[in-house]
Design a protein around this motif. Structure first.
Motif, short mmCIF file in Angstrom:
data_model
loop_
_atom_site.label_atom_id
_atom_site.label_comp_id
_atom_site.label_asym_id
_atom_site.label_seq_id
_atom_site.Cartn_x
_atom_site.Cartn_y
_atom_site.Cartn_z
N ALA A 187 -58.27 -15.59 -53.50
CA ALA A 187 -57.15 -16.04 -54.33
C ALA A 187 -55.85 -16.14 -53.55
CB ALA A 187 -56.98 -15.10 -55.52
N THR B 150 -54.37 -18.90 -58.97
CA THR B 150 -55.39 -19.44 -59.88
C THR B 150 -56.02 -20.71 -59.33
OG1 THR B 150 -53.67 -20.60 -61.15
CG2 THR B 150 -54.32 -18.41 -61.91
N MET C 30 -60.40 -16.24 -62.82
CA MET C 30 -59.25 -17.14 -62.79
C MET C 30 -58.77 -17.44 -64.20
SD MET C 30 -58.11 -20.42 -63.41
CE MET C 30 -59.56 -21.49 -63.47
#
Length: 242
Positions: A10, A195, A217
């Motif tokens: 991420a 995200t 996410m």
């Protein structure tokens, strides 16, 4: 799937790993005015962007980076090698709370990793053990910019407001000498990167791991967009040991 690996994925497109722009990262480190030969300690270093930039700003400095995630430390090693800084950055895969050192540091960094010590007060106490007399700590912490919904407060915990956060940071013999409050654009850049990178990775990796990444996410994005966006603040404080 390993949560540490999910976090490392991420943060690939935002190695600062906090809602802070590159320009403001630089501003905070320049305000530290590190001396020649400075020693820097980065607790919860992630991909090492804060300590690597400090090394670039002071070419005679050295740094230790500490993180519990081997995935993040591997990324920091690659970044240090690409920037020609491997010989000045020592990386340690261990808990920040368990790290020990034999020499004091000029600057102790802990950005968004105060949970490793159990909170801001405990983080400042830990930094005090590592920093030289008159040295500095650069600490990033969340605060409530406005009162959150009950479910958001329960999810994140009992953050104070900005004034309360500064008071807490200073309570153990520290003095704030500079600070930066992240704006909404910095938050959005961080969250869309977090995200979006997971979403792209999940699409490129179909199967159970990709499905888990996508679920993480979506849960995170829902809490951000419909919960803490514009409610949770983030402040980076530069403090001097007094």
């Amino acid at each position: 799937m390993d949560r540490q690996l999910l976090s490392a994925i991420a943060h690939r497109d935002h190695p600062i790993a906090a809602p802070v722009s590159a320009a403001n990262l630089d501003r905070l480190l320049r305000r530290a005015a590190l001396p020649e030969g400075a020693r820097v300690l980065d607790l919860g270093c992630g991909e090492g962007e804060w300590s690597l930039r400090a090394l670039e700003l002071v070419p005679s400095s050295v740094a230790d980076g500490v993180d519990i995630s081997p995935h993040a430390v591997s990324a920091a090693e690659r970044s240090a090698a690409a920037r020609g800084l491997s010989d000045r950055l020592s990386l340690h895969v261990t808990s920040a709370a368990e790290f020990s050192a034999t020499e004091p540091y000029d600057l102790v960094i802990c950005l968004g990793s105060t949970h490793a010590f159990g909170g801001l007060t405990e983080t400042m106490d830990a930094a005090a053990k590592f920093v030289r007399p008159g040295g500095l700590a650069l600490v990033g912490e969340g605060f409530w910019d406005r009162p959150p919904a009950p479910e958001i407060a329960e999810a994140f915990g009992a953050y104070p407001d900005l004034a309360g956060t500064v008071t807490t940071a200073e309570s153990g013999g520290w003095l704030t000498v500079y600070g930066h409050v992240s704006d909404l654009a910095e938050w959005d850049e961080y969250e869309w990167s977090w995200t979006g990178t997971l979403a792209r990775w999940s699409a490129d990796n179909p199967g159970p791991d990709g499905e888990q990444a996508l679920a993480v996410m979506r849960e995170h994005r829902e809490m951000w967009l419909n919960g803490y966006r514009g409610v949770l603040g983030f402040v980076s404080l530069l403090l001097r040991r007094v």
